[in-house]
Design a protein around this motif. Structure first.
Motif, PDB file in Angstrom:
ATOM      1  N   ILE A   1       0.867  -1.176   0.000  1.00 32.63           N
ATOM      2  CA  ILE A   1       0.000   0.000   0.000  1.00 32.63           C
ATOM      3  C   ILE A   1       0.904   1.227   0.000  1.00 32.63           C
ATOM      4  CG2 ILE A   1      -1.846   1.240   1.196  1.00 32.63           C
ATOM      5  CD1 ILE A   1      -2.631  -1.506   0.115  1.00 32.63           C
ATOM      6  N   LYS A   2       0.678   2.160  -0.899  1.00 32.16           N
ATOM      7  CA  LYS A   2       1.583   3.307  -1.016  1.00 32.16           C
ATOM      8  C   LYS A   2       0.822   4.599  -1.258  1.00 32.16           C
ATOM      9  CE  LYS A   2       2.277   1.987  -5.834  1.00 32.16           C
ATOM     10  NZ  LYS A   2       3.207   1.412  -6.815  1.00 32.16           N
ATOM     11  N   GLU A   3       1.426   5.681  -0.808  1.00 28.54           N
ATOM     12  CA  GLU A   3       0.917   7.016  -1.087  1.00 28.54           C
ATOM     13  C   GLU A   3       1.255   7.360  -2.529  1.00 28.54           C
ATOM     14  OE1 GLU A   3      -1.263   9.965  -0.725  1.00 28.54           O
ATOM     15  OE2 GLU A   3      -0.811   9.103   1.240  1.00 28.54           O
ATOM     16  N   TYR A   4       0.324   7.945  -3.241  1.00 27.37           N
ATOM     17  CA  TYR A   4       0.552   8.239  -4.656  1.00 27.37           C
ATOM     18  C   TYR A   4       1.613   9.312  -4.837  1.00 27.37           C
ATOM     19  CZ  TYR A   4      -0.264  10.165  -9.307  1.00 27.37           C
ATOM     20  OH  TYR A   4      -0.097  10.637 -10.580  1.00 27.37           O
ATOM     21  N   ASP A   5       2.533   9.053  -5.761  1.00 27.85           N
ATOM     22  CA  ASP A   5       3.550  10.031  -6.133  1.00 27.85           C
ATOM     23  C   ASP A   5       3.467  10.246  -7.634  1.00 27.85           C
ATOM     24  OD1 ASP A   5       5.740  11.690  -6.329  1.00 27.85           O
ATOM     25  OD2 ASP A   5       7.189  10.053  -6.346  1.00 27.85           O
ATOM     26  N   PRO A   6       3.127  11.455  -8.091  1.00 26.33           N
ATOM     27  CA  PRO A   6       2.966  11.686  -9.536  1.00 26.33           C
ATOM     28  C   PRO A   6       4.264  11.557 -10.327  1.00 26.33           C
ATOM     29  CG  PRO A   6       2.822  13.756  -8.314  1.00 26.33           C
ATOM     30  CD  PRO A   6       2.820  12.661  -7.309  1.00 26.33           C
ATOM     31  N   ALA A   7       5.428  11.574  -9.647  1.00 28.68           N
ATOM     32  CA  ALA A   7       6.706  11.503 -10.353  1.00 28.68           C
ATOM     33  C   ALA A   7       7.103  10.083 -10.714  1.00 28.68           C
ATOM     34  CB  ALA A   7       7.809  12.151  -9.508  1.00 28.68           C
ATOM     35  N   GLN A   8       6.589   9.099  -9.979  1.00 27.52           N
ATOM     36  CA  GLN A   8       6.908   7.701 -10.257  1.00 27.52           C
ATOM     37  C   GLN A   8       5.873   6.823  -9.576  1.00 27.52           C
ATOM     38  OE1 GLN A   8       8.200   5.629  -7.502  1.00 27.52           O
ATOM     39  NE2 GLN A   8       7.799   7.376  -6.160  1.00 27.52           N
ATOM     40  N   GLY A   9       5.763   5.578 -10.014  1.00 28.52           N
ATOM     41  CA  GLY A   9       4.701   4.715  -9.498  1.00 28.52           C
ATOM     42  C   GLY A   9       5.178   3.499  -8.755  1.00 28.52           C
ATOM     43  N   ILE A  10       6.455   3.480  -8.374  1.00 26.36           N
ATOM     44  CA  ILE A  10       6.997   2.295  -7.706  1.00 26.36           C
ATOM     45  C   ILE A  10       6.904   2.417  -6.197  1.00 26.36           C
ATOM     46  CG2 ILE A  10       9.088   0.921  -7.354  1.00 26.36           C
ATOM     47  CD1 ILE A  10       9.907   1.560 -10.180  1.00 26.36           C
ATOM     48  N   TYR A  11       7.283   3.571  -5.662  1.00 24.80           N
ATOM     49  CA  TYR A  11       7.248   3.786  -4.218  1.00 24.80           C
ATOM     50  C   TYR A  11       6.360   4.991  -3.898  1.00 24.80           C
ATOM     51  CZ  TYR A  11      11.338   0.698  -3.979  1.00 24.80           C
ATOM     52  OH  TYR A  11      12.187  -0.373  -4.082  1.00 24.80           O
ATOM     53  N   GLY A  12       5.863   5.002  -2.674  1.00 30.14           N
ATOM     54  CA  GLY A  12       5.099   6.143  -2.205  1.00 30.14           C
ATOM     55  C   GLY A  12       5.993   7.169  -1.523  1.00 30.14           C
ATOM     56  N   ILE A  13       5.520   8.397  -1.461  1.00 27.57           N
ATOM     57  CA  ILE A  13       6.212   9.474  -0.767  1.00 27.57           C
ATOM     58  C   ILE A  13       5.275   9.997   0.317  1.00 27.57           C
ATOM     59  CG2 ILE A  13       7.277  11.754  -0.989  1.00 27.57           C
ATOM     60  CD1 ILE A  13       8.825   9.603  -2.395  1.00 27.57           C
ATOM     61  N   PRO A  14       5.732  10.137   1.561  1.00 31.79           N
ATOM     62  CA  PRO A  14       4.828  10.586   2.634  1.00 31.79           C
ATOM     63  C   PRO A  14       4.279  11.988   2.364  1.00 31.79           C
ATOM     64  CG  PRO A  14       7.124  10.640   3.365  1.00 31.79           C
ATOM     65  CD  PRO A  14       7.116   9.932   2.046  1.00 31.79           C
ATOM     66  N   GLU A  15       3.078  12.235   2.826  1.00 34.95           N
ATOM     67  CA  GLU A  15       2.418  13.513   2.594  1.00 34.95           C
ATOM     68  C   GLU A  15       3.156  14.677   3.233  1.00 34.95           C
ATOM     69  OE1 GLU A  15      -1.633  13.266   3.821  1.00 34.95           O
ATOM     70  OE2 GLU A  15      -2.315  12.654   1.833  1.00 34.95           O
ATOM     71  N   TYR A  16       3.851  14.434   4.326  1.00 36.49           N
ATOM     72  CA  TYR A  16       4.517  15.522   5.041  1.00 36.49           C
ATOM     73  C   TYR A  16       5.833  15.933   4.391  1.00 36.49           C
ATOM     74  CZ  TYR A  16       7.490  11.812   7.001  1.00 36.49           C
ATOM     75  OH  TYR A  16       8.357  10.758   7.148  1.00 36.49           O
ATOM     76  N   TYR A  17       6.182  15.324   3.263  1.00 35.50           N
ATOM     77  CA  TYR A  17       7.491  15.532   2.641  1.00 35.50           C
ATOM     78  C   TYR A  17       7.818  17.014   2.445  1.00 35.50           C
ATOM     79  CZ  TYR A  17      11.320  14.918  -0.701  1.00 35.50           C
ATOM     80  OH  TYR A  17      12.529  14.965  -1.333  1.00 35.50           O
ATOM     81  N   GLY A  18       6.834  17.811   2.059  1.00 39.10           N
ATOM     82  CA  GLY A  18       7.071  19.230   1.811  1.00 39.10           C
ATOM     83  C   GLY A  18       7.380  20.035   3.056  1.00 39.10           C
ATOM     84  N   GLY A  19       7.138  19.473   4.241  1.00 41.96           N
ATOM     85  CA  GLY A  19       7.383  20.200   5.481  1.00 41.96           C
ATOM     86  C   GLY A  19       8.666  19.802   6.184  1.00 41.96           C
ATOM     87  N   ILE A  20       9.500  19.000   5.521  1.00 42.97           N
ATOM     88  CA  ILE A  20      10.724  18.516   6.163  1.00 42.97           C
ATOM     89  C   ILE A  20      11.633  19.664   6.576  1.00 42.97           C
ATOM     90  CG2 ILE A  20      12.896  17.311   5.682  1.00 42.97           C
ATOM     91  CD1 ILE A  20      11.324  15.199   4.226  1.00 42.97           C
ATOM     92  N   GLN A  21      11.749  20.685   5.727  1.00 38.13           N
ATOM     93  CA  GLN A  21      12.648  21.791   6.055  1.00 38.13           C
ATOM     94  C   GLN A  21      12.225  22.509   7.332  1.00 38.13           C
ATOM     95  OE1 GLN A  21      15.430  22.203   4.814  1.00 38.13           O
ATOM     96  NE2 GLN A  21      15.395  21.231   2.808  1.00 38.13           N
ATOM     97  N   SER A  22      10.928  22.625   7.563  1.00 36.55           N
ATOM     98  CA  SER A  22      10.459  23.252   8.807  1.00 36.55           C
ATOM     99  C   SER A  22      10.830  22.410  10.014  1.00 36.55           C
ATOM    100  CB  SER A  22       8.939  23.453   8.756  1.00 36.55           C
ATOM    101  OG  SER A  22       8.588  24.449   7.825  1.00 36.55           O
ATOM    102  N   ALA A  23      10.711  21.076   9.877  1.00 38.95           N
ATOM    103  CA  ALA A  23      11.098  20.193  10.976  1.00 38.95           C
ATOM    104  C   ALA A  23      12.595  20.310  11.266  1.00 38.95           C
ATOM    105  CB  ALA A  23      10.728  18.744  10.638  1.00 38.95           C
ATOM    106  N   LEU A  24      13.410  20.422  10.205  1.00 37.74           N
ATOM    107  CA  LEU A  24      14.846  20.552  10.390  1.00 37.74           C
ATOM    108  C   LEU A  24      15.222  21.912  10.981  1.00 37.74           C
ATOM    109  CD1 LEU A  24      16.134  18.915   7.072  1.00 37.74           C
ATOM    110  CD2 LEU A  24      16.124  17.928   9.364  1.00 37.74           C
TER     111      LEU A  24
END
Length: 352
Positions: free
Chosen positions: A162-185
């Motif tokens: 089961i994977k989160e949809y990623d429009p760039a590729q269809g093999i692996y999912g990318i977590p929804e929070y990916y865009g907020g990583i810089q704020s966490a760092l």
């Protein structure tokens, strides 16, 4: 960590606070992970026919510990999914808990289909997302392991992914929070700087200045030692000056000027508050429910309404995603979730 040293002072000797100008340099912080996590490299297969994920999965694992908000919010969302999970004969609560958490932190979740000798499904076994890879063979997955050089390959169709949809590729999912990583760092960087600011023990606390020409050398030494050995918040160090002025204004002969925390306190609090709001937004988390608070509002509001809205808008869609494994199972083995009475999905007594 490189400790800052004062110019003109030998290591291990007590510094002389008079007649010397000190410059301190804070080295690079030691973050949980660096910015290479956010370098999206695409998906490529190696010589063993294993597709590598587009981002570092180990980096995402380390990110769970980057601050006090990111990991706990994901844990809260996992608990909300598990709270309404109905016991199932093929997947245990523990396996489903791990399965749901993998999906939240990595955007991927895996289960192995275990069958009996008659070909009937008897159990779904959790497979850690960190070590799972898709191969160049159709519908074949592999598990990386430290015990063997070669990855463990499963049979075609043996693994549910089961994977989160990623429009760039269809093999692996990318977590929804990916865009907020810089704020966490950034939140982590601010905390690391603050800790070092307090821990290095070499920054200024206050300047103790005097203009007393009659102060004896013995009394001046006692004052220096008292200031040098004083311990305050964060073990600030302070500076002593005696100008030995000939002015007779006794009221102004002693002056204490605070220095230590003025330039960084407001900026630190502002960064922590902004990054917390970013993390609440990137997880769509309700601060009243997830144990976080930004301090913007005096209270948490109507918790019943907040709980109902969060359940309907966040928990139910996640449950529907988890339920997608049902297409691999016979109807009698489908997983299901209870519906709380406060949900808008639950028929009201008035409607009945």
């Amino acid at each position: 960590m490189n400790k800052p040293r004062m110019k003109g002072v030998k290591s291990g000797s007590a510094p002389n606070y008079t007649g010397m100008s000190d410059v301190f340099s804070f080295g690079d912080p030691e973050p949980v992970l660096d910015n290479r996590l956010t370098d999206y490299t695409g998906v490529f297969s190696d010589m063993n026919g294993i597709y590598e994920p587009p981002i570092s999965l180990m980096g995402l694992v380390k990110l769970l510990r980057v601050n006090a908000q990111h990991g706990p919010i994901l844990g809260f969302k996992r608990n909300m999914i598990l709270k309404w999970f109905k016991p199932n004969s093929v997947i245990s609560n523990d396996a489903f808990k791990k399965f749901a958490y993998d999906y939240l932190w990595s955007g991927n979740a895996y289960l192995q289909i275990i069958k009996n000798k008659f070909g009937q499904i008897i159990r779904l076994k959790h497979l850690p997302a960190l070590n799972m890879r898709y191969t160049t063979e159709r519908s074949v997955y592999a598990q990386l392991t430290n015990r063997t050089i070669e990855p463990i390959k499963f049979n075609a169709g043996e693994v549910i992914h089961i994977k989160e949809y990623d429009p760039a590729q269809g093999i692996y999912g990318i977590p929804e929070y990916y865009g907020g990583i810089q704020s966490a760092l950034l939140n982590e960087d601010a905390t690391l700087f603050r800790r070092r600011y307090y821990k290095n023990g070499a920054h200024m606390g206050f300047i103790f200045s005097m203009a007393d020409p009659n102060l004896s050398a013995e009394d001046e030494t006692k004052l220096k030692n008292a200031i040098k050995n004083s311990k305050g918040v964060g073990n600030f160090r302070s500076l002593f000056f005696n100008f030995r002025s000939n002015k007779a204004d006794a009221e102004k002969s002693i002056k204490i000027t605070p220095v230590g925390d003025i330039s960084t306190k407001d900026e630190f609090e502002r960064i922590k508050k902004i990054t917390l709001n970013d993390m609440l937004s990137m997880h769509r988390a309700q601060e009243a429910l997830s144990g976080q608070t930004s301090g913007d509002s005096p209270g948490f509001g109507d918790l019943d309404k907040i709980t109902r809205a969060y359940y309907n808008n966040e928990v139910v869609p996640l449950q529907q995603t988890m339920s997608s494994i049902n297409r691999y199972l016979p109807a009698k083995l489908h997983i299901d979730f209870a519906i709380p009475e406060y949900s808008d999905l639950f028929p009201s007594k008035d409607a009945a």
